[in-house]
Design a protein around this motif. Sequence first.
Motif, PDB file in Angstrom:
ATOM      1  N   GLU A  13       5.913  54.031  18.419  1.00  0.00           N
ATOM      2  CA  GLU A  13       4.744  54.908  18.331  1.00  0.00           C
ATOM      3  C   GLU A  13       4.440  55.375  16.910  1.00  0.00           C
ATOM      4  N   ASN A  20      12.439  62.628  15.488  1.00  0.00           N
ATOM      5  CA  ASN A  20      11.344  63.447  16.020  1.00  0.00           C
ATOM      6  C   ASN A  20      10.009  62.809  15.685  1.00  0.00           C
ATOM      7  N   GLU A  58       7.226  62.744  16.988  1.00  0.00           N
ATOM      8  CA  GLU A  58       6.028  63.555  17.201  1.00  0.00           C
ATOM      9  C   GLU A  58       5.654  64.352  15.947  1.00  0.00           C
ATOM     10  N   ARG A  70       3.540  62.018  14.171  1.00  0.00           N
ATOM     11  CA  ARG A  70       2.300  61.689  14.894  1.00  0.00           C
ATOM     12  C   ARG A  70       1.286  62.825  14.812  1.00  0.00           C
ATOM     13  N   SER A  71       1.778  64.041  14.681  1.00  0.00           N
ATOM     14  CA  SER A  71       0.846  65.177  14.647  1.00  0.00           C
ATOM     15  C   SER A  71       0.619  65.691  13.223  1.00  0.00           C
TER      16      SER A  71
END
Lengths: 492, 445
Positions: free
Chosen positions: A393, A453, A455, A458-459
């Motif tokens: 991802e 981590n 995310e 991604r953020s």
Amino acid sequence: MTEPLIYEISASGRIGVNLPQCDVPESELPSELMRDELALPEVSELQVVRHFTRLSQRNFGIDTTFYPLGSCTMKYNPRLNEDVARYDGFAKLHPLTDEAGAQGALALMYQLQTWLAELSGFSRVSLMPAAGAHGELAGILMIRKYHADRGDTKRTKILVPNSAHGTNPATVTMAGFEAVELPSDENGDVDLEALRAACDDTVAGMMITVPSTLGVFEDQILEVIEAVHACGGLMYMDGANMNALMGIVKPGELGFDVMHYNLHKTFSTPHGGGGPGSGAVGVNEKLLPYLPGPIVDIVEAPQAEEAAPLYGWVMPEKSIGRVKAFHGNFGMHIRAYAYIRAYGGEGLKAVSEHAVLNANYIRVKLHEAYHVPYDRICAHEFVLEGRFKGVDEVHALDISKRLIDYGFHPPTNYFPLIVHEALMIEPTETEDKVTLDAFIDAMLHIAKEAHENPELLRSAPHEAPVSRVDEVRAAKQLVLCCQPALPQAETD
Amino acid sequence: MGYLPHTDAEREEMLSAIGVKSMADLFEAVPASHRFPSLNMPEPLSEMEVAAELQALSEANEHAGDFALFRGAGAYHHFVPSIVNHIIQRGEFLTAYTPYQPEVSQGTLQAIFEYQSMMCALLGLDAANASHYDGATSLAEAVTMALSVTKGKRKKIILSHAIHPQYREVVRTYHQGRDVRIVGDGGRADIADLVDMLDENTAMLAVQYPNFFGQIDDLRGLAEKVHAVGALFVIVTNPMALGLFKSPGELGADIAVGEGQPLGISLGFGGPYLGFFATRQKYVRKIAGRIIGETVDADGHRAFVMTLRPREQDIRRDKATSNICTNQGLMALAAAVYLSAMGKNGLRKVAELNYHKAHYTADEIDKLNGFEVVRDKPFFNEFIVRCPVPVEQVNAHLIEQGIIGGYDLGQDYAHLQDHMLVCVTETNSRAEIDAFVSALAELQK
């Protein structure tokens, strides 16, 4: 916190500048030709200063941040050059001043033409083009005219490697040619066999970037040039990566027929948030008569030993014509001149050496945590893959956005197209080792975060003036200008 | 030396981390036969020496700081408020690049969005791009767009001879590789004659407003005639004049282009300047160059971003609308600051000053024997003067008195030998104007 639009702080009756009274009798205005409405904002001088100062604080720039944007050469922009470009004798000089009244400007341009030609082994340089892509257009039009003048009209193709900057194929189309894409081999170099197969009497020339967009010196460059010349084509060098070449190799000596320089990359003129640039073009004897003009030449030799010659404008004999009004981006010529003067010849060689040193230093510090697809000694930049095994991802874009949180401008993303999830890193020579080490640390941290981590990446960004921007919405619900705020409050 | 930060110790440490012994080892891929050529270049200079050398070069020029300037012809000496140069030298604007990463480029993006908004207001159109190199290349890009809008089926481009001669040259340079015919500007065709050239093969018709001679043609009704044959109507304009006169949008233009230099950008011997470009919303996907759009960030806050990107070269490659990449970002910022400071009332006031001073000058010149102002159309801040002696001689006489005279139109127009294009702006004081007229009076016949 957002900054309001300038229209949103407007109020009827305000003005941001003190204007003089009219000191001549007024004449009648032709009422039938006059406009009724002019929806410009009405703000005070302080409001203007504060608004744009606040906007500036919502930017990263070289002055505030390491800016390793590959293929853009974001080096320090010397402030001296900003000052000298604003001397009255330059800033207040009308472009259509008679030659006799512009000898200082013409001498500067002549000298710059000469230095640029010397640096890259060409016969002559035109300073007319306003940007790299503009220089490309001039160069390909010269190639077109060269063949046309020889009656060689069946040459309709220009070869372009698939690693090329997008401007190359776009230029080919603009100049009325067909772009033929060449594949790369397993080293990321031009596939020589495919090149030789493509070379025939319909090829007008080839455009190639040296060092390549992967940031490597193609050790077979002489074979590439020879193959294209053998079929009657001419060689265009995209000079975007000239920062690796000064005093290292002269493109003209390698056999290139024409190339553009980016004065806003190699020669430190500021990028200004996307221009102005300056894209001088250099040529060898073959293309000399075709240069875009006018160019500066000595029109009268010095009368005495210590005297200056008389400089003037000359249109090359078979010029492709004028590519811009007046004389190119002269303000950038001044800055480039001052830059070259500050370094001298040996200094410019040191510039290229240190640009290459810095890039290789980052490469060896990162090539274990990141996959570097063509991992060899690089030039002034290199490309790594912004993805990790087992963390599907996370993309190059996420790494870029996370770098912002660490206070660094991201590298160039997704270019060149032949590398998956490309991140192209170009540190330039003006960065010190402490800064490079801090960047390396941030990249290593991010690699770790990607696994622990994802995310967080991604953020990202989390520390920027705005969070991730919705580009899809911008294209779907087009808002390209703001409506003036109406009705306006009366202040007087 | 220069701007390099490396210490000897750091250099050694870095070379050893890379695994090479010397700088030279980094360049082994470069063909040995051509590696490390000699450079015939000067020795380095210190900062103060560079400054002194550039000072000397700048002082060898005759410029508007030392001379009274009455020359325009596409480049204008207007007053630039101090704040313009202060803002554009903010390092965060000056040393940023193309806003590819919107999260750290909101300053540039919003400023350019505001520039686009103000240009739309000034031009009376609904979509402006982030700029082109200059007025001439903007016009060349308008031609590309007109060919594209008419789907490459129309090959004829009609240009008025009263468009800046250099702009018309640039259009021809840009399009020499394409199958198009550029007509209309070979002789003295007026606008009615251009209308007669319109046909089903015409992609666009372009006029300049005010034209190269400073005159304001009455363009009302022209757009309908151009649209009747399905062509685009293009107006090349001077943004300063639009402080007073009807906008291109109001006159029915499909595209407005021109030189933004009058908006806070110094003469600078011709560049960097600012090519502006605006059109109607329905053609927006055909525009070349960058466009900034409004959107929101992930938290729903207003934000700005480059949009309609699939038109551009880095994505579309050989199918792009143009090869343009770098534009004139910092100059667009200068124009945005200038237009904000001037605002609605300031721009009109400056335009009026230009108009009145030019007309006062023309009236005074008309009183001289042998000089005649051509007055067949209204004019803005430039006008044609027929001189009793060649313009070269007039200017040689003026320069002796510290005055840079008008532009010699005979250089570009055979029928305008001995005609001078005089420009007067708000920077010319009455005293300067009177001195200019007195100097001309010495040449009376």
